[in-house]
Motif scaffolding. Structure first.
Motif, PDB file in Angstrom:
ATOM      1  N   HIS A 213      50.905  34.370  37.041  1.00 44.26           N
ATOM      2  CA  HIS A 213      50.765  35.533  36.719  1.00 44.26           C
ATOM      3  C   HIS A 213      49.152  35.088  35.699  1.00 44.26           C
ATOM      4  O   HIS A 213      47.778  35.397  35.588  1.00 44.26           O
ATOM      5  CB  HIS A 213      51.598  35.957  35.637  1.00 44.26           C
ATOM      6  CG  HIS A 213      50.343  37.277  34.958  1.00 44.26           C
ATOM      7  ND1 HIS A 213      49.829  38.398  35.475  1.00 44.26           N
ATOM      8  CD2 HIS A 213      51.079  37.614  33.913  1.00 44.26           C
ATOM      9  CE1 HIS A 213      49.865  39.423  34.599  1.00 44.26           C
ATOM     10  NE2 HIS A 213      49.978  38.599  33.775  1.00 44.26           N
ATOM     11  N   PHE A 214      49.990  33.383  34.374  1.00 45.86           N
ATOM     12  CA  PHE A 214      48.776  32.910  34.091  1.00 45.86           C
ATOM     13  C   PHE A 214      47.516  32.605  35.146  1.00 45.86           C
ATOM     14  O   PHE A 214      46.355  32.484  34.556  1.00 45.86           O
ATOM     15  CB  PHE A 214      49.228  31.831  33.244  1.00 45.86           C
ATOM     16  CG  PHE A 214      48.140  31.159  31.942  1.00 45.86           C
ATOM     17  CD1 PHE A 214      47.794  32.222  31.542  1.00 45.86           C
ATOM     18  CD2 PHE A 214      48.487  29.939  31.919  1.00 45.86           C
ATOM     19  CE1 PHE A 214      47.344  30.876  30.164  1.00 45.86           C
ATOM     20  CE2 PHE A 214      47.814  29.082  31.243  1.00 45.86           C
ATOM     21  CZ  PHE A 214      46.939  29.748  30.863  1.00 45.86           C
ATOM     22  N   GLY A 215      47.780  32.027  36.074  1.00 47.38           N
ATOM     23  CA  GLY A 215      47.134  31.695  36.949  1.00 47.38           C
ATOM     24  C   GLY A 215      45.567  32.630  37.508  1.00 47.38           C
ATOM     25  O   GLY A 215      44.356  32.632  37.628  1.00 47.38           O
ATOM     26  N   SER A 216      45.976  33.925  37.339  1.00 42.64           N
ATOM     27  CA  SER A 216      45.292  35.011  37.402  1.00 42.64           C
ATOM     28  C   SER A 216      44.861  36.030  36.553  1.00 42.64           C
ATOM     29  O   SER A 216      43.890  36.017  37.331  1.00 42.64           O
ATOM     30  CB  SER A 216      46.716  36.206  38.771  1.00 42.64           C
ATOM     31  OG  SER A 216      46.309  37.554  38.922  1.00 42.64           O
ATOM     32  N   GLU A 217      45.260  36.186  35.886  1.00 40.19           N
ATOM     33  CA  GLU A 217      44.446  35.864  34.546  1.00 40.19           C
ATOM     34  C   GLU A 217      43.205  35.246  33.751  1.00 40.19           C
ATOM     35  O   GLU A 217      42.552  35.385  33.367  1.00 40.19           O
ATOM     36  CB  GLU A 217      45.600  36.072  32.977  1.00 40.19           C
ATOM     37  CG  GLU A 217      46.490  37.151  33.380  1.00 40.19           C
ATOM     38  CD  GLU A 217      45.983  38.479  33.397  1.00 40.19           C
ATOM     39  OE1 GLU A 217      44.814  39.187  33.197  1.00 40.19           O
ATOM     40  OE2 GLU A 217      46.725  39.342  33.552  1.00 40.19           O
ATOM     41  N   MET A 218      43.511  33.593  34.546  1.00 37.90           N
ATOM     42  CA  MET A 218      42.531  32.752  33.967  1.00 37.90           C
ATOM     43  C   MET A 218      41.316  33.227  35.015  1.00 37.90           C
ATOM     44  O   MET A 218      39.558  33.069  35.141  1.00 37.90           O
ATOM     45  CB  MET A 218      43.142  31.482  34.537  1.00 37.90           C
ATOM     46  CG  MET A 218      43.910  30.925  33.400  1.00 37.90           C
ATOM     47  SD  MET A 218      44.614  29.195  33.907  1.00 37.90           S
ATOM     48  CE  MET A 218      42.753  28.047  34.311  1.00 37.90           C
ATOM     49  N   GLY A 219      41.284  33.804  36.241  1.00 39.17           N
ATOM     50  CA  GLY A 219      40.702  34.187  37.463  1.00 39.17           C
ATOM     51  C   GLY A 219      40.109  35.428  37.007  1.00 39.17           C
ATOM     52  O   GLY A 219      38.706  35.295  37.199  1.00 39.17           O
ATOM     53  N   SER A 220      40.651  36.239  35.916  1.00 33.41           N
ATOM     54  CA  SER A 220      39.705  37.169  35.287  1.00 33.41           C
ATOM     55  C   SER A 220      39.386  36.920  34.438  1.00 33.41           C
ATOM     56  O   SER A 220      38.333  38.035  34.005  1.00 33.41           O
ATOM     57  CB  SER A 220      41.423  38.301  35.058  1.00 33.41           C
ATOM     58  OG  SER A 220      41.296  38.325  34.137  1.00 33.41           O
ATOM     59  N   GLY A 221      39.654  36.164  33.957  1.00 39.81           N
ATOM     60  CA  GLY A 221      38.056  35.718  32.724  1.00 39.81           C
ATOM     61  C   GLY A 221      38.458  36.611  31.274  1.00 39.81           C
ATOM     62  O   GLY A 221      38.428  36.808  30.607  1.00 39.81           O
ATOM     63  N   ASN A 222      39.559  37.581  30.990  1.00 38.40           N
ATOM     64  CA  ASN A 222      40.148  38.475  30.185  1.00 38.40           C
ATOM     65  C   ASN A 222      41.546  37.835  29.450  1.00 38.40           C
ATOM     66  O   ASN A 222      42.397  37.358  29.222  1.00 38.40           O
ATOM     67  CB  ASN A 222      40.883  39.574  30.637  1.00 38.40           C
ATOM     68  CG  ASN A 222      40.987  40.366  29.808  1.00 38.40           C
ATOM     69  OD1 ASN A 222      41.710  40.666  28.661  1.00 38.40           O
ATOM     70  ND2 ASN A 222      41.292  41.760  30.345  1.00 38.40           N
ATOM     71  N   GLN A 223      41.054  37.691  28.102  1.00 38.36           N
ATOM     72  CA  GLN A 223      41.275  36.351  27.068  1.00 38.36           C
ATOM     73  C   GLN A 223      42.580  37.265  26.406  1.00 38.36           C
ATOM     74  O   GLN A 223      43.342  36.350  25.941  1.00 38.36           O
ATOM     75  CB  GLN A 223      40.205  35.750  26.320  1.00 38.36           C
ATOM     76  CG  GLN A 223      39.278  35.523  26.455  1.00 38.36           C
ATOM     77  CD  GLN A 223      39.472  33.831  26.590  1.00 38.36           C
ATOM     78  OE1 GLN A 223      39.849  33.026  26.577  1.00 38.36           O
ATOM     79  NE2 GLN A 223      38.826  33.517  28.240  1.00 38.36           N
ATOM     80  N   ALA A 224      42.091  37.799  26.604  1.00 38.33           N
ATOM     81  CA  ALA A 224      43.622  39.333  25.468  1.00 38.33           C
ATOM     82  C   ALA A 224      44.755  38.784  26.440  1.00 38.33           C
ATOM     83  O   ALA A 224      46.270  38.629  26.351  1.00 38.33           O
ATOM     84  CB  ALA A 224      43.733  40.768  25.287  1.00 38.33           C
TER      85      ALA A 224
END
Length: 254
Positions: A213-224
């Protein structure tokens, strides 16, 4: 007729010799010098094989992928339909050949396939690698420890199946405890293979999901979202420690 009957036939004498030569009367097989030598040879061949694999990974530049999420993600995405197999294969190599890092692979899996499928591929790779490490330790090292420690391996926590399962689950939840070492260490205990697989799977799911999930969010660029994932990962890490502290306090209070 009364009393204990004796047998003077040659078959009785031969049967006794067979029990003496092949094992104990209770059915257990003694650990012979030949078995010890075979296991030492097996362990030596494994070390050589691992060294060769590590050398090949280094010479081909593949070793750098294990430490660079961006390069790893690019390699996975360029592999097309073989990408999931690449993740699983990399995870198996990272677990079996210590000390290659496995966290970047989980992050890259989430980056490339999202937190659901990324988690699935991470679990398959990590559990498969853990089981291979478990089998290697059991084949190469268990008899050696039995020879050194004897019945001591059968008592206390080392002889408790449920206790070992609980320890493995807790260790899997703690990112700072080596996944590889736990797998190899479990192989020389008395835990059954299916209990090891069950405990490993249960313990690895939360961390695998959070890393993917962390890797997925890194791809989205959503800092929150990235910050929230980091907090959740820390929370999961603290849970087993808190449970251990509470249990210790309760035991002291009795």
């Amino acid at each position: 007729m009364t009393g204990v009957q004796t047998c003077a036939l040659p078959i009785c004498e031969n049967t006794g010799r067979q029990i003496e030569n092949t094992g104990k009367a209770d059915g257990t097989v003694p650990i012979t010098e030949n078995r010890i030598h075979r296991h030492i040879l097996f362990g030596s061949l494994l070390i050589i094989a691992f060294s060769l694999v590590y050398l090949v990974l280094h010479r081909t530049g593949t070793l750098s992928l294990f430490r660079d999420i961006e390069k790893l993600r690019a390699a996975i995405e360029s592999s097309g339909a073989l990408g999931p197999l690449l993740i699983i294969g990399f995870f198996i190599i990272a677990v079996v050949i210590n000390p290659l890092p496995s966290a970047p692979i989980a992050l890259a899996a989430g980056f490339a396939y999202g937190h659901i499928w990324g988690t699935v591929y991470v679990i398959i790779g990590s559990v498969t690698g853990a089981f291979i490490a478990f089998l290697i330790a059991r084949l190469a090292g268990r008899d050696l420890l039995n020879r050194w420690f004897g019945e001591k391996l059968k008592v206390g926590l080392l002889g408790s199946q449920m206790g070992l399962m609980g320890m493995i689950v807790v260790f899997r939840l703690l990112p700072f405890i080596s996944f590889d070492i736990v797998s190899y260490a479990a192989g020389v205990t008395k835990i059954t293979w299916w209990r090891f697989l069950l405990a490993t799977t249960v313990g690895i799911i939360p961390v695998s999901f959070l890393l993917a999930h962390f890797g997925s969010e890194m791809g989205s660029g959503n800092q929150a979202r990235i910050g929230l994932t980091v907090l959740l990962l820390g929370f999961v890490t603290v849970i087993p420690i808190a449970v251990k502290v509470i249990l210790n306090k309760k035991q002291k209070g009795r």
